[in-house]
Motif scaffolding. Sequence first.
Motif, short mmCIF file in Angstrom:
data_model
loop_
_atom_site.label_atom_id
_atom_site.label_comp_id
_atom_site.label_asym_id
_atom_site.label_seq_id
_atom_site.Cartn_x
_atom_site.Cartn_y
_atom_site.Cartn_z
N PHE A 1 0.83 -1.20 0.00
CA PHE A 1 0.00 0.00 0.00
C PHE A 1 0.87 1.26 0.00
CE2 PHE A 1 -3.17 2.69 2.48
CZ PHE A 1 -4.04 2.82 1.42
N ILE A 2 1.81 1.35 0.95
CA ILE A 2 2.66 2.53 1.09
C ILE A 2 3.68 2.61 -0.04
CG2 ILE A 2 4.39 3.65 2.55
CD1 ILE A 2 1.52 3.87 3.58
N TYR A 3 4.20 1.47 -0.47
CA TYR A 3 5.18 1.44 -1.55
C TYR A 3 4.61 2.07 -2.82
CZ TYR A 3 8.30 -0.50 -5.14
OH TYR A 3 9.16 -0.66 -6.20
N TYR A 4 3.37 1.70 -3.16
CA TYR A 4 2.78 2.25 -4.38
C TYR A 4 2.37 3.71 -4.19
CZ TYR A 4 3.07 -2.18 -6.79
OH TYR A 4 3.54 -3.30 -7.41
N ASP B 1 -1.89 8.24 5.02
CA ASP B 1 -1.93 6.78 5.03
C ASP B 1 -0.94 6.23 6.06
OD1 ASP B 1 -3.90 6.51 3.16
OD2 ASP B 1 -2.55 6.15 1.46
N ILE B 2 0.24 6.85 6.14
CA ILE B 2 1.24 6.42 7.12
C ILE B 2 0.75 6.70 8.54
CG2 ILE B 2 3.55 6.91 8.04
CD1 ILE B 2 4.45 7.34 5.14
N PHE B 3 0.17 7.87 8.75
CA PHE B 3 -0.37 8.20 10.07
C PHE B 3 -1.45 7.21 10.49
CE2 PHE B 3 0.69 13.02 9.77
CZ PHE B 3 2.01 12.73 10.07
N LEU B 4 -2.31 6.85 9.55
CA LEU B 4 -3.38 5.90 9.85
C LEU B 4 -2.82 4.53 10.23
CD1 LEU B 4 -6.01 6.74 7.08
CD2 LEU B 4 -6.29 7.06 9.55
N LEU B 5 -1.80 4.09 9.49
CA LEU B 5 -1.19 2.79 9.79
C LEU B 5 -0.49 2.83 11.14
CD1 LEU B 5 0.28 1.76 6.31
CD2 LEU B 5 -1.73 0.82 7.48
N LYS B 6 0.20 3.92 11.40
CA LYS B 6 0.90 4.06 12.68
C LYS B 6 -0.09 4.06 13.83
CE LYS B 6 4.34 4.82 15.47
NZ LYS B 6 5.15 3.68 15.91
N ASN B 7 -1.17 4.79 13.65
CA ASN B 7 -2.19 4.85 14.69
C ASN B 7 -2.84 3.49 14.91
OD1 ASN B 7 -3.89 6.53 16.51
ND2 ASN B 7 -5.53 5.88 15.14
N LYS B 8 -3.02 2.73 13.83
CA LYS B 8 -3.61 1.40 13.93
C LYS B 8 -2.73 0.47 14.76
CE LYS B 8 -3.41 -1.41 10.39
NZ LYS B 8 -3.63 -2.00 9.04
N GLN B 9 -1.41 0.65 14.65
CA GLN B 9 -0.50 -0.19 15.42
C GLN B 9 -0.46 0.20 16.90
OE1 GLN B 9 3.38 -0.49 13.68
NE2 GLN B 9 2.64 -1.51 11.84
N LYS B 10 -0.95 1.38 17.21
CA LYS B 10 -1.03 1.85 18.60
C LYS B 10 0.33 1.81 19.30
CE LYS B 10 -5.84 0.43 19.13
NZ LYS B 10 -6.82 -0.38 19.89
N ASP B 11 1.36 2.21 18.56
CA ASP B 11 2.71 2.21 19.13
C ASP B 11 3.05 3.50 19.86
OD1 ASP B 11 3.35 -0.31 18.39
OD2 ASP B 11 4.30 0.26 16.51
N SER B 12 2.29 4.55 19.57
CA SER B 12 2.64 5.84 20.16
C SER B 12 1.43 6.46 20.82
CB SER B 12 3.20 6.79 19.10
OG SER B 12 2.23 7.02 18.11
N VAL B 13 1.70 7.29 21.81
CA VAL B 13 0.65 8.02 22.50
C VAL B 13 0.69 9.46 22.03
CG1 VAL B 13 -0.23 8.78 24.74
CG2 VAL B 13 0.87 6.54 24.52
N PRO B 14 -0.38 9.96 21.41
CA PRO B 14 -0.35 11.32 20.90
C PRO B 14 -0.24 12.34 22.01
CG PRO B 14 -2.57 10.44 20.82
CD PRO B 14 -1.68 9.31 21.20
N ILE B 15 0.45 13.42 21.71
CA ILE B 15 0.58 14.50 22.68
C ILE B 15 -0.70 15.32 22.66
CG2 ILE B 15 1.84 16.62 23.22
CD1 ILE B 15 4.31 15.36 22.02
#
Length: 298
Positions: free
Chosen positions: A136-139, A171-185
């Motif tokens: 998805f991100i590559y394309y 798209d990257i932000f959505l994927l990152k958020n889906k992984q729940k690796d970070s806590v937004p400030i």
Amino acid sequence: MQQTLLNKSFSEKNHEEALSQNDGLMAKIHNSNDPGYCGSEPFRMSSYALILITKGKLNIRINFVDHVINQRDILLVLPHSIYEITDNSSVSFISIHFNKSYLKNKGVFFSSGETYRMAKDIQSHKFSLSKEDYTFIYYDMLALHKKLNVSKDTPHIKNIVHNSFLELLYDIFLLKNKQKDSVPIAHNSRSELTNRFLALVSENFKKEKRVIYYANCLRITPRHLSQVVKQVTDRTAGEIIDEMVIREAKLLLTSHVMNISEVAIALHFSNSSFFGKYFKKQTGITPSEYKLSNNIAV
């Protein structure tokens, strides 16, 4: 003249000029089969970059700490950090470069607090993609690369390119958020104060290393400033100032452009002895020891 050479290496200068000529946004495909496709010299860019590893693995040193970025990993390169690719023999990747001016002109912002938190934690700006998400991100990246190579005279091309960039970014932000690796400030008074403090420090840390100076600028007490900054960044105000000073000192010491006395002057220490004591307190070794054990040129 020395400071100019130090702050902007030839390759970095070319990079910034190329970004400027391309309205602050570029895309590059780096293939391990191409000779000289990826330099190994340390560099410090003033722009952001998104790097997607398409083959092999990338051994990279970020702010003097070694990391390995594997295939299907995506890395956000932050401005003003120090990078050195230690092994590029078996890696291919696609990169998107964009500067702060491009983001600002297009209404996209990374706050100072978010940038500092990302810079402190490699995991917050590097994460792995599943096969499906990678494709998805590559394309997305390939599409942006293709549009950036379309003639600038093409009607509406700037808007087309920008929309493609935003699609990739979100798209990257959505994927990152889906992984729940970070806590937004949270965007509250504490984060706003921290952002103002970080902006002040980044502009003035060479001359001003006292917390009270920044507290006075912000019209609060030093204690309150440190408490708020620690809640947002997990570091006190003084620790952040020291980190910025030491990071710059390490870059200057490994540059082969300045000697220790000149580094002390550049960082506005009263003398090299005081600088040496400060550096050893923060790092555990003297500037001379560090300089000898880090023979890289910037």
